[in-house]
Scaffold this active site. Structure first.
Site, PDB file in Angstrom:
ATOM      1  N   GLN A 105      56.403  23.231   3.647  1.00  0.00           N
ATOM      2  CA  GLN A 105      57.572  23.239   2.768  1.00  0.00           C
ATOM      3  C   GLN A 105      58.798  22.810   3.559  1.00  0.00           C
ATOM      4  OE1 GLN A 105      58.210  26.948   0.722  1.00  0.00           O
ATOM      5  NE2 GLN A 105      60.021  26.226  -0.339  1.00  0.00           N
ATOM      6  N   SER A 113      52.384  25.601   8.834  1.00  0.00           N
ATOM      7  CA  SER A 113      52.609  26.573   7.765  1.00  0.00           C
ATOM      8  C   SER A 113      51.800  26.175   6.527  1.00  0.00           C
ATOM      9  CB  SER A 113      54.106  26.692   7.467  1.00  0.00           C
ATOM     10  OG  SER A 113      54.372  27.755   6.588  1.00  0.00           O
ATOM     11  N   LEU A 114      52.451  25.859   5.420  1.00  0.00           N
ATOM     12  CA  LEU A 114      51.763  25.384   4.223  1.00  0.00           C
ATOM     13  C   LEU A 114      50.777  24.263   4.544  1.00  0.00           C
ATOM     14  CD1 LEU A 114      51.406  24.719   1.141  1.00  0.00           C
ATOM     15  CD2 LEU A 114      53.487  23.327   1.385  1.00  0.00           C
ATOM     16  N   ARG A 156      50.079  32.004  -2.954  1.00  0.00           N
ATOM     17  CA  ARG A 156      50.877  32.310  -1.755  1.00  0.00           C
ATOM     18  C   ARG A 156      52.359  32.156  -2.036  1.00  0.00           C
ATOM     19  NH1 ARG A 156      52.681  28.626   2.337  1.00  0.00           N
ATOM     20  NH2 ARG A 156      52.595  29.423   4.495  1.00  0.00           N
ATOM     21  N   HIS A 182      56.140  34.230   7.175  1.00  0.00           N
ATOM     22  CA  HIS A 182      55.772  34.450   8.576  1.00  0.00           C
ATOM     23  C   HIS A 182      56.538  35.625   9.199  1.00  0.00           C
ATOM     24  CE1 HIS A 182      53.643  30.745   8.055  1.00  0.00           C
ATOM     25  NE2 HIS A 182      54.756  30.109   7.763  1.00  0.00           N
ATOM     26  N   GLN A 220      48.327  34.505   8.341  1.00  0.00           N
ATOM     27  CA  GLN A 220      49.381  33.491   8.356  1.00  0.00           C
ATOM     28  C   GLN A 220      50.693  33.963   7.753  1.00  0.00           C
ATOM     29  OE1 GLN A 220      49.878  30.240   5.699  1.00  0.00           O
ATOM     30  NE2 GLN A 220      49.419  28.724   7.276  1.00  0.00           N
TER      31      GLN A 220
END
Length: 316
Positions: free
Chosen positions: A11, A92-93, A117, A202, A251
């Site tokens: 993102q 991340s994503l 998520r 996170h 995560q």
């Protein structure tokens, strides 16, 4: 011998028209990915990714599937040209697209996880009152100290949420504590960028969301990686389905260790990096981590075709 990694953005890489040039180049991808996702999620992603405005991407539950799908569509173009990576990783994503690229998750299963998520984190962010900033300049150790001082002063949670490159650290947590860190870092000469993530990604604030997310992960089929895979959660290799599931479970509450992930790829001999998807965020991060690396963004039709030409030439 050249070794190539495909790296997938997260993102922050979304923008209006992020899929327009890609769909003009390959109209068939609208049916393969975007319209299938429309039906699965009930969101007009095909329209939004082609003609959407910036406001369409303000909701993480739209922005994150859009980035994920566009990354997969670019991957389809690369593989259609016979191009395969020696390793994959995602930021991340982007880890979800990397898992699909490695054969660990089926793409529609990963899409459901991406949407869930985003929704869970947005709900937590609204409830908690969260903020996220990127701090450019000071080393990570300085941000760890500033977070500790802000926690003591405000009684709120604030943590290092990502190590993007040696001079860029992401901080996430409750708003007042994050603002204190941002203010202190700025006063010391750092550049601070406020990020619109939709929640405290996170960080330990997502413990409840992570527990709910894990229930869905338990029911999801994971497979052993068919392509070497580096996790942004651990910065190390993922070699089994069980390891992949464990990294995804952690995560939401674990910081992104992108500098370590890129170092792991480089340590295996990777010297070419293709950013598979929208934007050029990872291209910039990789160049700052490894100044000598060859980096290829694919965010426009011209850049995508240039990457195909460069990769094809490298395999001859």
């Amino acid at each position: 011998m050249t070794r190539t990694a495909f790296v997938f953005p997260g993102q922050g890489s979304e923008c209006a028209g992020l899929g327009r040039e890609l769909l003009a180049l390959r109209p068939d991808l609208a049916d393969t990915y975007y319209r299938t996702a429309d039906d699965l999620l009930g969101i007009p992603l095909a329209r939004i990714c082609r003609d959407g405005s910036p406001r369409d991407f303000e909701d993480p539950a739209v922005a994150q599937p859009a980035v994920f799908l566009t990354s997969l569509a670019v991957l389809e173009v690369l593989r259609g040209e016979g191009l395969e990576p020696d390793a994959v990783a995602g930021h991340s994503l982007g880890e979800y697209a990397a898992l699909v690229a490695a054969g660990v998750l089926e793409w529609t299963e990963a899409l459901w996880l991406v949407r869930l998520r985003a929704e869970l984190v947005a709900t937590a962010g609204d409830r908690i009152g969260s903020a996220t900033v990127a701090v450019i300049g000071p080393p990570r150790s300085d941000l760890v100290r500033l977070c500790a001082e802000a926690r003591a002063a405000t009684g709120q949670v604030v943590e290092v949420a990502g190590d993007n490159e040696p001079r860029q650290t992401v901080v996430s947590g409750q708003a007042a504590a994050v603002e204190r860190v941002a203010r202190e870092a700025g006063a010391a000469g750092a550049r601070v960028e406020r990020l619109r993530t939709g929640g405290p990604f996170h960080s330990s604030l997502l413990g409840e969301a992570a527990a709910e997310f894990t229930e869905t992960l338990i029911a999801t089929e994971f497979r052993d990686p068919a392509v070497p895979l580096v996790s942004g959660v651990t910065g190390g290799w993922v070699t089994t389905a069980a390891e992949a599931a464990v990294t995804l479970r952690g995560q939401l509450t674990s910081p992104v260790r992108w500098t370590e992930a890129v170092a792991t790829l480089a340590g295996s001999g990777v010297d070419r990096y293709v950013e598979v998807g929208p934007g050029r965020v990872l291209s910039g991060l990789v160049r700052r981590i490894l100044p000598g690396a060859r980096v290829h963004p694919t965010c426009t039709a011209d850049r995508l075709l240039g990457a195909v030409d460069a990769l094809t030439a490298a395999t001859v």
